[in-house]
Enzyme design. Structure first.
Site, mmCIF file in Angstrom:
data_model
loop_
_atom_site.group_PDB
_atom_site.id
_atom_site.type_symbol
_atom_site.label_atom_id
_atom_site.label_comp_id
_atom_site.label_asym_id
_atom_site.label_seq_id
_atom_site.Cartn_x
_atom_site.Cartn_y
_atom_site.Cartn_z
ATOM 1 N N GLY A 89 0.868 -1.179 0.000
ATOM 2 C CA GLY A 89 0.000 0.000 0.000
ATOM 3 C C GLY A 89 0.901 1.224 0.000
ATOM 4 N N SER A 122 5.841 -5.361 -1.099
ATOM 5 C CA SER A 122 5.797 -3.962 -1.514
ATOM 6 C C SER A 122 6.150 -3.039 -0.346
ATOM 7 C CB SER A 122 4.428 -3.644 -2.122
ATOM 8 O OG SER A 122 4.402 -2.388 -2.729
ATOM 9 N N ALA A 123 5.188 -2.275 0.174
ATOM 10 C CA ALA A 123 5.459 -1.386 1.300
ATOM 11 C C ALA A 123 5.950 -2.156 2.519
ATOM 12 C CB ALA A 123 4.212 -0.580 1.649
ATOM 13 N N HIS A 159 8.936 -3.156 -7.086
ATOM 14 C CA HIS A 159 8.314 -2.792 -8.368
ATOM 15 C C HIS A 159 9.307 -2.095 -9.294
ATOM 16 C CE1 HIS A 159 4.505 -3.482 -6.227
ATOM 17 N NE2 HIS A 159 4.908 -2.602 -5.335
ATOM 18 N N GLU A 195 8.932 -6.878 -10.646
ATOM 19 C CA GLU A 195 7.701 -7.625 -10.390
ATOM 20 C C GLU A 195 7.987 -9.129 -10.516
ATOM 21 O OE1 GLU A 195 4.164 -5.454 -10.371
ATOM 22 O OE2 GLU A 195 5.945 -4.920 -9.216
#
Length: 240
Positions: A89, A122-123, A159, A195
């Site tokens: 997020g 991710s985060a 990413h 990715e």
């Protein structure tokens, strides 16, 4: 140090569902000893919906999920956790919430001293590193510091995107932004995870997993490409 980390670039890979591209690695990572995973949904605004998504996915993999947001005492929940998963997020929102809930120090202790497994995507991967300085996100809120949990002595750019030679977009590339970061003194190396890429850390051993290469940026040096299966344990030394 007993750390066990799985740091994933992205939660969803094109053509698949939530965590589908890394579900086998998740099962291998948490194994059969972990039955219940503490989920941290702080990176998204709708924490209830996010928890439902994670809970449904992990149920198919054989794990129960408890959300730290559903507990009356987040610190105590971390102290009792068998394993931790921090989802993606907005990285600034996530880090601020971790500090507000007094979880940064507690998570670091549980992972590095007690050896409970930590998974981030991710985060959640960003906050496991030295700082969130190399996140791609907008600073929609302001955490007290950019210093993160510090489970590894380097930074990650999830990413990571290669420059598109056919694009007419004239803005900065991801590569240029990371190089600008390294123009500042005393900045650690940055591992660009494309990715479908993830880093497995077991004690002082780090292995690149997934289906894509990673790109390593080191201040004052040429960038280096690494294939899945590469041993990146050298990144775990404080000298890097």
């Amino acid at each position: 140090m007993k750390r066990r980390l799985m740091l994933v670039s992205n939660s969803t890979l094109y053509g698949g569902g939530y965590l589908e591209h890394c579900q086998q690695q998740i099962q291998d990572f948490f194994g059969k000893e972990v039955k219940r995973i503490l989920f941290v949904p702080y990176a998204l605004h709708d924490r209830d919906a996010y928890t439902k998504t994670a809970r449904n996915k992990f149920k198919t993999l054989g794990y129960e999920v408890e959300s730290v947001d559903e507990t009356s005492d987040p610190v105590e929940a971390v102290r009792k956790a068998e394993g931790i998963f921090i989802g993606g997020g907005n990285t600034f929102r996530l880090l601020k919430a971790l500090y507000d809930s007094k979880l940064v120090t507690e998570i670091k202790k549980r992972v590095l001293q007690d050896g409970i497994p930590y998974m981030g995507s991710s985060a959640g991967t960003n906050v496991s590193t030295i700082s969130i300085n190399t996140t791609n996100d907008m600073p929609i809120v302001y955490p007290p510091t950019f210093a993160a949990i510090g489970l590894v002595p380097f930074n990650i750019n999830p990413h990571y995107l290669d420059p598109n030679v056919n694009s007419k977009h004239m803005g900065e590339t991801r590569e240029q932004r990371i190089i600008q970061y390294h123009e500042e003194p005393d900045t650690p190396c940055v591992l660009g995870l494309r990715e479908g890429c993830m880093l497995l850390v077991e004690d002082n051993k780090a292995t690149l997993l997934g289906c894509t290469k990673a790109r390593l940026f080191q201040r004052g040096q040429q960038t280096t490409e690494y294939e899945p299966g590469s041993d990146l344990s050298f990144l775990l030394t404080d000298a890097q």
